[in-house]
Scaffold this active site. Sequence first.
Site, PDB file in Angstrom:
ATOM      1  N   TRP A 161      13.831  43.650  44.226  1.00  0.00           N
ATOM      2  CA  TRP A 161      14.237  42.355  43.674  1.00  0.00           C
ATOM      3  C   TRP A 161      13.073  41.389  43.584  1.00  0.00           C
ATOM      4  CZ3 TRP A 161      18.234  42.758  40.917  1.00  0.00           C
ATOM      5  CH2 TRP A 161      19.238  43.679  41.258  1.00  0.00           C
ATOM      6  N   ASP A 233      14.780  33.863  47.253  1.00  0.00           N
ATOM      7  CA  ASP A 233      16.020  34.526  46.851  1.00  0.00           C
ATOM      8  C   ASP A 233      16.674  34.986  48.152  1.00  0.00           C
ATOM      9  OD1 ASP A 233      18.021  36.260  46.076  1.00  0.00           O
ATOM     10  OD2 ASP A 233      16.743  37.552  44.863  1.00  0.00           O
ATOM     11  N   LYS A 257      27.709  38.829  47.940  1.00  0.00           N
ATOM     12  CA  LYS A 257      27.384  39.673  49.084  1.00  0.00           C
ATOM     13  C   LYS A 257      27.942  39.104  50.392  1.00  0.00           C
ATOM     14  CE  LYS A 257      23.217  41.132  46.649  1.00  0.00           C
ATOM     15  NZ  LYS A 257      23.689  42.458  46.258  1.00  0.00           N
TER      16      LYS A 257
END
Length: 422
Positions: A161, A233, A257
């Site tokens: 990511w 992030d 999540k």
Amino acid sequence: MATSATTPNTLLLKNPSIFKPSTSGIHNFPITRATAAKPISIKCSQSATVVAPPTPASAQDRVFNFAAGPATLPENVLRKAESELYNWRGAGMSVMEMSHRGKEFMSIIQKAESDLRKLLDISDDYAVLFLQGGATTQFACVPLNVCKPEDPVDYIVTGSWGDKAFKEAAKYCKPNVIWSGKPEKYTGIPAFDELDQNPDARYLHICANETIHGVEFKDYPTPKNKDAVLIADMSSNFCSKPVDVSKFGIIYAGAQKNVGPSGVTIVIIRKDLIGNAQGITPVMLDYKIHADNNSLYNTPPCYGIYMCGLVFEDLLAQGGLVEVEKKNIKKAQILYDAIDESKGFYRCPVEKSVRSLMNVPFTLEKSELEAEFVKEAAKEGMIQLKGHRSVGGMRASIYNAMPLAGVEKLVAFMKDFQAKHG
């Protein structure tokens, strides 16, 4: 010749109250206590068939879902949402039906923001935005709002990511990877004092927890440029532990999540960073547009925000993020101990000091057994244990809502599986 056969027309003649035209143009179907509680279907026969409502599900009907996202949600949150689905707190409608500018939804989004501010101790120097597009959209939003096209920025890449974020930023500024864990297959995090930061970098970007590779920052670096900001992030460890928000210029996270269903992206941004978007920035990617309109510039993901609000309430009821982190540490320790004590049958490739509390990747010594492991676990009510397609192996995502019982059951299964195949 007379006939006794019942047709739709004769049924209506015998029971005129079944359907009664309305002068308002809206058909009036009679609602009794029975029909309000139970859906009915009318067949073209001599009697109406009443369809009984489904039996409410119990906790025993649910699996332990180890998916990386969308992920398991707290059972009590789901139960509350279920009870409010048809008629939210006497409003006469579902949250899914509300105007996003009506007083009912305004109260929902305002309370969600207030509770999130309490959880993370977010000061008034920061705006909280409820957006859409996932963290992936933020890969573009961040440079578009914080940088000019010629500005240098630094990225620490500790997994897939972080790498995606860097590549997207290259379209809008001049990013530089100052450290990458790719040569070691993303199993570690660098020592901060060894980082070769650009003293002119506009910001330093990290992915606080790499969902795929299971690598998590336990502390955070400081940008070398005193005018730069740290941006993170935090999608897969958001609200899993206390965080000093004041260390960051921007924190962003997909909700799916740890704090809600898919469709909501949360951005916490220092207010002085708002209002500097590049001219090419699309209106929906401009933080100022959303901040000025309190996340209501266009129709937001209303039901998802409502669900996030319920999760925030639940986290506060547990005692806040200090208590939540204690539970997460306990769950992760049980699982990592089982891996480390398996004498090599199971193996976690991540350096112990930076192992994620949320996403636990592991492999089997006999890789040919991995498919059977997943299959047998599913039979025992434990699903989504297959590792990400890019790395293989296994992965157990044990977010806030994963109960201790789920981790204990997985560990017991792992030991039993090893006994059979070791």
